[in-house]
Design an enzyme around this catalytic site. Structure first.
Site, mmCIF file in Angstrom:
data_model
loop_
_atom_site.group_PDB
_atom_site.id
_atom_site.type_symbol
_atom_site.label_atom_id
_atom_site.label_comp_id
_atom_site.label_asym_id
_atom_site.label_seq_id
_atom_site.Cartn_x
_atom_site.Cartn_y
_atom_site.Cartn_z
ATOM 1 N N CYS A 1 0.817 -1.221 0.000
ATOM 2 C CA CYS A 1 0.000 0.000 0.000
ATOM 3 C C CYS A 1 0.849 1.269 0.000
ATOM 4 O O CYS A 1 0.498 2.268 -0.628
ATOM 5 C CB CYS A 1 -0.930 -0.006 1.204
ATOM 6 S SG CYS A 1 -1.976 -1.462 1.313
ATOM 7 N N CYS B 1 -2.073 3.069 3.046
ATOM 8 C CA CYS B 1 -2.955 2.157 3.769
ATOM 9 C C CYS B 1 -3.881 2.922 4.713
ATOM 10 O O CYS B 1 -3.655 4.087 5.046
ATOM 11 C CB CYS B 1 -2.156 1.098 4.522
ATOM 12 S SG CYS B 1 -3.151 -0.298 5.092
ATOM 13 N N ASP B 2 -4.882 2.210 5.174
ATOM 14 C CA ASP B 2 -6.107 2.788 5.714
ATOM 15 C C ASP B 2 -5.943 3.912 6.724
ATOM 16 O O ASP B 2 -6.535 4.979 6.587
ATOM 17 C CB ASP B 2 -6.938 1.684 6.369
ATOM 18 C CG ASP B 2 -7.311 0.584 5.393
ATOM 19 O OD1 ASP B 2 -6.893 0.652 4.230
ATOM 20 O OD2 ASP B 2 -8.007 -0.351 5.803
ATOM 21 N N LYS B 3 -5.165 3.701 7.791
ATOM 22 C CA LYS B 3 -5.155 4.678 8.888
ATOM 23 C C LYS B 3 -4.282 5.889 8.583
ATOM 24 O O LYS B 3 -4.386 6.909 9.265
ATOM 25 C CB LYS B 3 -4.698 4.013 10.187
ATOM 26 C CG LYS B 3 -5.497 2.775 10.554
ATOM 27 C CD LYS B 3 -6.988 3.009 10.503
ATOM 28 C CE LYS B 3 -7.767 1.719 10.626
ATOM 29 N NZ LYS B 3 -7.604 0.787 9.522
ATOM 30 N N CYS C 1 -5.346 -1.665 -1.336
ATOM 31 C CA CYS C 1 -6.315 -2.708 -1.707
ATOM 32 C C CYS C 1 -7.355 -2.183 -2.695
ATOM 33 O O CYS C 1 -7.867 -1.080 -2.552
ATOM 34 C CB CYS C 1 -6.980 -3.255 -0.460
ATOM 35 S SG CYS C 1 -5.832 -4.101 0.647
ATOM 36 N N GLU D 1 -10.306 -5.175 13.057
ATOM 37 C CA GLU D 1 -11.202 -5.507 11.957
ATOM 38 C C GLU D 1 -11.405 -7.019 11.902
ATOM 39 O O GLU D 1 -10.497 -7.789 12.216
ATOM 40 C CB GLU D 1 -10.621 -5.013 10.630
ATOM 41 C CG GLU D 1 -10.578 -3.512 10.532
ATOM 42 C CD GLU D 1 -10.003 -3.008 9.222
ATOM 43 O OE1 GLU D 1 -10.067 -1.793 8.997
ATOM 44 O OE2 GLU D 1 -9.475 -3.816 8.441
ATOM 45 N N SER E 1 -13.280 -4.683 8.034
ATOM 46 C CA SER E 1 -12.545 -4.220 6.869
ATOM 47 C C SER E 1 -13.531 -3.651 5.867
ATOM 48 O O SER E 1 -14.704 -4.043 5.819
ATOM 49 C CB SER E 1 -11.798 -5.394 6.234
ATOM 50 O OG SER E 1 -11.384 -5.078 4.926
#
Length: 534
Positions: A29, A102-104, A174, A424, A450
């Site tokens: 990511c 990535c997500d955070k 992702c 998650e 997720s």
């Protein structure tokens, strides 16, 4: 000391622009952000600034998923925001560009910009290309669901291995409308990222050009003194929520937008999400509930096309300011739709007339919980509770085939304080789908999901079990009802019985007693308030 690392007097006379990089070589990511940062810095220099790059942490959700390591993911959002704030305040930057993947890293970046209120922007590294397996496009979602199919005997060892080897072909976050792409879209609808910049895929040759333009753009922000407080406003946050609903985005967007609003000093409650969901149609046919991945959306016209559709319906605040100095309406007007594309539906033919997320309350979730309704039509489920006090225990039950059609799987003590870190549950939810139970069971948890999760799943149940929420009182066999239309999550026991169970409940011992995890567990707020620590 700055001269010791190569800066000249001329460099130091220019505006100093922090380049906060979330680069890491642990996972795809953020792996390519080092090269993208070089393009951002070149753009800053070309426009008369001096870039100073620094790094912060990043935890890969996909890699840590299903393990104790996943407890660290949400904690990292606070650390990312704190570290960007500290380095920027310490060095008195004139402006800031944050590279995210990535997500955070994405909400952490916006939270830091809101705190600092210096001219700045967020640039998203872009989505991974889909893999190819048995002639079809696949993502990490397919791998997690394949684990359940393998456990159920529907997939061989060899098939699972070849899918694992094929699903993630290179750099990028992702590929579906999971949390990273959802939050990248949020940034464009908020106006804190340049419209269209996030949609460009990670390995597309155009991505470096985008980053160079962002480097030049931050210098315009500095010269014009255009600060986040003029951008991250209540109308902008409503635009972001509408974007999430229209694209079937991740449940995590609720948590992160509550946190961003708090940092920006903008009033926002969990109840506001239902009001926007009820008026915004689901128009983007994206995974996990739909057919397409983020790169398909880019080829169709990207987030600008989604924004243009919503503006045509009068569903956005078009006059909201963006980092380009133009309004959201002006940016969306430039959208280009690819003829014949099927990813973004016309307003006359939405996938659903309302959006992709709803908030439920009721005697099991007095402060609320979040359910993703994109991708399926089941609106009610009543069944017996199967109660697990950890994700591992629930996964073991799925893996050995002991979950039955009709069950309501309850996973508790995985909330912000109880986990700690609010893991998650993709390993469990995907395994249920892979085992063929996705349409016949429901699940609720005080943890998170997720963005790749699909099915009738309620996350962020609040108050959480570790703080004496009603979820702590559920017993095996209790009947639970999900009623999406009534926005209700209900435990079928008398009120006095529920009160008696909670009175007898004993606070569990903390999982961690020292270190950052213990500190987080002591400080973190309810999920209904964004799970923030300040």
């Amino acid at each position: 000391m700055l001269k010791a690392v190569g800066f000249s007097d001329e460099d130091l006379r220019r505006p100093l622009i922090g380049v906060a990089n979330t680069w890491t070589e642990i996972g795809p990511c953020n792996y390519h952000l080092k090269a993208l940062a070089a393009a951002v810095k070149a753009g800053i220099r070309d426009a008369g600034g001096t870039p100073l790059e620094f790094n912060t942490v990043s935890i890969s959700d996909g890699i840590t998923m299903g393990t104790a390591g996943m407890k660290t993911s949400l904690v990292s959002r606070e650390v990312i925001a704190d570290s960007i704030e500290l380095v920027s305040r310490g060095n008195l930057f004139d402006g800031l560009v944050v590279l995210v993947g990535c997500d955070k890293t994405i909400p952490g970046a916006v939270m830091a910009l809101a705190r600092l209120d210096i001219p700045g922007t967020v640039v998203y590294g872009g989505s991974i290309a889909p893999g190819t397996w048995n002639g079809k496009d696949v993502t990490i979602q397919d791998v997690f669901e394949a684990v359940g199919a393998h456990a159920a005997g529907r997939l061989s060892d060899g098939q699972l291995k070849t899918l694992e080897d094929s699903a993630c072909p290179g750099a990028g976050a992702c590929g579906g409308q999971f949390t990273a792409n959802t939050m990248a879209a949020v940034c464009e609808f908020l106006g804190i990222s340049a419209m269209g910049s996030g949609s460009v895929p990670a390995v597309d040759p155009a991505k470096e050009d985008v980053c160079s333009r962002i480097g030049r753009l931050v210098m315009d922000l500095v010269r014009d003194d255009l600060r986040p407080s003029r951008i991250v406003t209540r109308p902008a946050i409503e635009n972001a929520i509408a974007g999430v609903m229209a694209t079937g985005g991740s449940t995590n967007a609720v948590l992160h937008l509550l946190a961003i609003a708090r940092e920006a000093g903008v009033p926002l409650s969990i109840d506001d999400f239902n009001a926007i969901n009820d008026r915004v149609p689901l128009i983007a046919d994206l995974k996990p509930g739909g057919r397409f991945v983020a790169n398909d959306l880019y080829r169709a016209g990207g987030i600008p096309l989604v924004a243009r559709r919503l503006l045509e319906a009068g569903l956005l605040h078009g006059d909201a300011m963006t980092v380009t100095g133009r309004t959201l309406a002006e940016e969306a007007a430039a959208a280009s739709e690819t003829p014949g594309q099927e990813v973004v539906r016309p307003l006359t033919d939405p996938i659903k007339p309302t959006g992709g997320l709803v908030i439920l309350k009721g005697n099991l979730a007095p402060e609320g919980c979040v359910v993703k309704v994109a991708g399926y039509t089941r609106l009610e489920h009543t069944g017996p509770a199967r109660v697990f006090d950890s994700e591992e225990a629930a996964f073991a039950a799925v893996d050995c085939g002991s979950i039955r059609a009709g069950d309501v799987v309850v996973i508790r003590y995985e909330g912000p304080a109880g986990g700690p870190g609010m893991r998650e549950m993709l390993a469990v939810t995907a395994a249920l789908v892979g085992a063929g139970l996705g349409d016949s069971v429901a699940l609720l948890t005080d943890g998170r999901f997720s963005g790749a999760t699909r099915g009738l799943m309620a996350g962020h149940v609040a108050p959480e079990a570790a703080r004496g929420g009603p979820i702590a009182a559920i017993r095996d066999g209790d009947r639970i009802t999900f009623d999406i239309a009534a926005r209700d999550l209900h435990l079928h026991i008398p009120d006095d019985e529920l009160r008696a169970r909670l009175t007898a409940w004993v606070t569990p011992a903390p999982v961690f007693t020292t270190g950052v995890m213990a500190k987080y567990a002591r400080l973190v707020s309810s999920a209904s308030e964004g799970a923030v620590t300040g």
